[in-house]
Write an enzyme that holds these catalytic residues in place. Structure first.
Site, mmCIF file in Angstrom:
data_model
loop_
_atom_site.group_PDB
_atom_site.id
_atom_site.type_symbol
_atom_site.label_atom_id
_atom_site.label_comp_id
_atom_site.label_asym_id
_atom_site.label_seq_id
_atom_site.Cartn_x
_atom_site.Cartn_y
_atom_site.Cartn_z
ATOM 1 N N TYR A 183 0.821 -1.206 0.000
ATOM 2 C CA TYR A 183 0.000 0.000 0.000
ATOM 3 C C TYR A 183 0.858 1.260 0.000
ATOM 4 O O TYR A 183 0.672 2.151 -0.833
ATOM 5 C CB TYR A 183 -0.912 -0.010 1.234
ATOM 6 C CG TYR A 183 -1.854 1.167 1.306
ATOM 7 C CD1 TYR A 183 -3.075 1.148 0.640
ATOM 8 C CD2 TYR A 183 -1.530 2.292 2.057
ATOM 9 C CE1 TYR A 183 -3.947 2.225 0.698
ATOM 10 C CE2 TYR A 183 -2.400 3.377 2.129
ATOM 11 C CZ TYR A 183 -3.603 3.340 1.460
ATOM 12 O OH TYR A 183 -4.455 4.419 1.521
ATOM 13 N N LYS A 199 1.576 3.967 -3.204
ATOM 14 C CA LYS A 199 1.287 5.382 -2.986
ATOM 15 C C LYS A 199 2.531 6.233 -3.253
ATOM 16 O O LYS A 199 2.456 7.299 -3.887
ATOM 17 C CB LYS A 199 0.792 5.609 -1.559
ATOM 18 C CG LYS A 199 -0.571 5.019 -1.251
ATOM 19 C CD LYS A 199 -1.677 5.762 -1.976
ATOM 20 C CE LYS A 199 -3.049 5.311 -1.529
ATOM 21 N NZ LYS A 199 -4.145 5.990 -2.243
#
Length: 271
Positions: free
Chosen positions: A173, A177
């Site tokens: 994650y 990002k």
């Protein structure tokens, strides 16, 4: 048992000390506060700028659209998404809705043309969409949208990212990002703002049990240390709008959670 009790107390003391440090540490990128904020906002309205919002069906996107409508900051507002929103309120009557297929965004390049400011609030989770689906939404869709926005004349691109985003992270994650942050930065917008909120406090319409439990646990912490580990989604939306009004000489801005709180709560101090 006494040893366990003292250990628990020690851990709690350390945890509170860390939260206190986070709450009271200076922001890495402090926002530009302004005593004449109202004047700046009125002056910005006179520029007749246009904007688009990606991800307006999500919690942040919904609040952002509501805030922009309320502030009447832009002469034209376009929502770009995979389906039309049921915008029945009279206040939303002039909002333009562009329906696109995110897997074939090149076919909808026209939807991204003619906007001065872009807000990207696209995002999903690995739990909801799987690893491939998460990468497709949070990286591929975001990057392609940014590319089309730049080609269409967008000057200021605003990206909702995440606290801890790092392209070198071992966590999927945070790595994705961080990667998309960097790649959008390479597009060379005249102004590029990254928002890295911590845990978003909101009442989600979709069920995410883990996030629900996290918000419940964080509620008392957020009361005592409001900017340490979380941020209300309404504060994030206000911060995104306020930051547009406070025009900056910086080409790239990285706003961490504490700076988001400061920007989002400006109306409480702007006289």
């Amino acid at each position: 048992m006494p040893g366990l009790w003292w250990f628990s107390i020690s851990v709690l003391v350390v945890f509170v000390a860390v939260l206190y440090q986070l709450e009271n540490s200076p922001s890495v990128e402090p926002p530009r506060m302004a005593n004449d904020f109202n004047t700046k906002e009125e002056d910005y309205k006179k520029l007749n700028k246009s904007c688009f919002i990606l991800g307006a069906t999500g919690e942040t996107g919904q609040e952002l659209l509501k805030e922009i409508i309320h502030r009447q900051l832009f002469s034209k507002i376009t929502v770009i998404g995979r389906r039309k929103l049921p915008l029945e309120d009279e206040a939303y009557k002039d909002v333009v809705q562009e329906v696109v297929d995110f897997d074939k965004l090149d076919d909808s390049a026209a939807a991204f043309q003619g906007h001065d400011v872009g807000f990207c609030c696209l995002g999903t989770t690995k739990a909801k969409s799987g690893e491939a689906g998460f990468i497709r939404v949070d990286h591929d869709y975001v990057l392609k949208s940014a590319q089309l926005a730049k080609a269409g004349g967008c000057k200021h691109f605003n990206l909702e990212s995440s606290k801890g985003a790092d392209k070198g992270s071992s966590f999927l994650y945070l790595r994705v990002k961080g990667e998309v942050e960097a790649e959008v930065g390479e597009l060379d917008f005249e102004r590029y703002t990254i928002f890295r909120p911590a845990v978003l406090l909101c009442d989600r319409k979709e069920s995410r049990p883990t996030e629900w439990m996290t918000r419940k646990v964080l509620a008392p912490i957020a009361y005592m240390f409001p900017s340490a580990l979380s941020v209300p989604v309404k504060v994030l939306a206000k911060a995104m709008v306020n930051n547009v009004v406070l025009q900056s000489d910086q080409k790239a801005e990285l706003l961490e959670n504490k700076a988001i709180h400061m920007l989002g709560n400006m109306e409480k101090t702007k006289g």
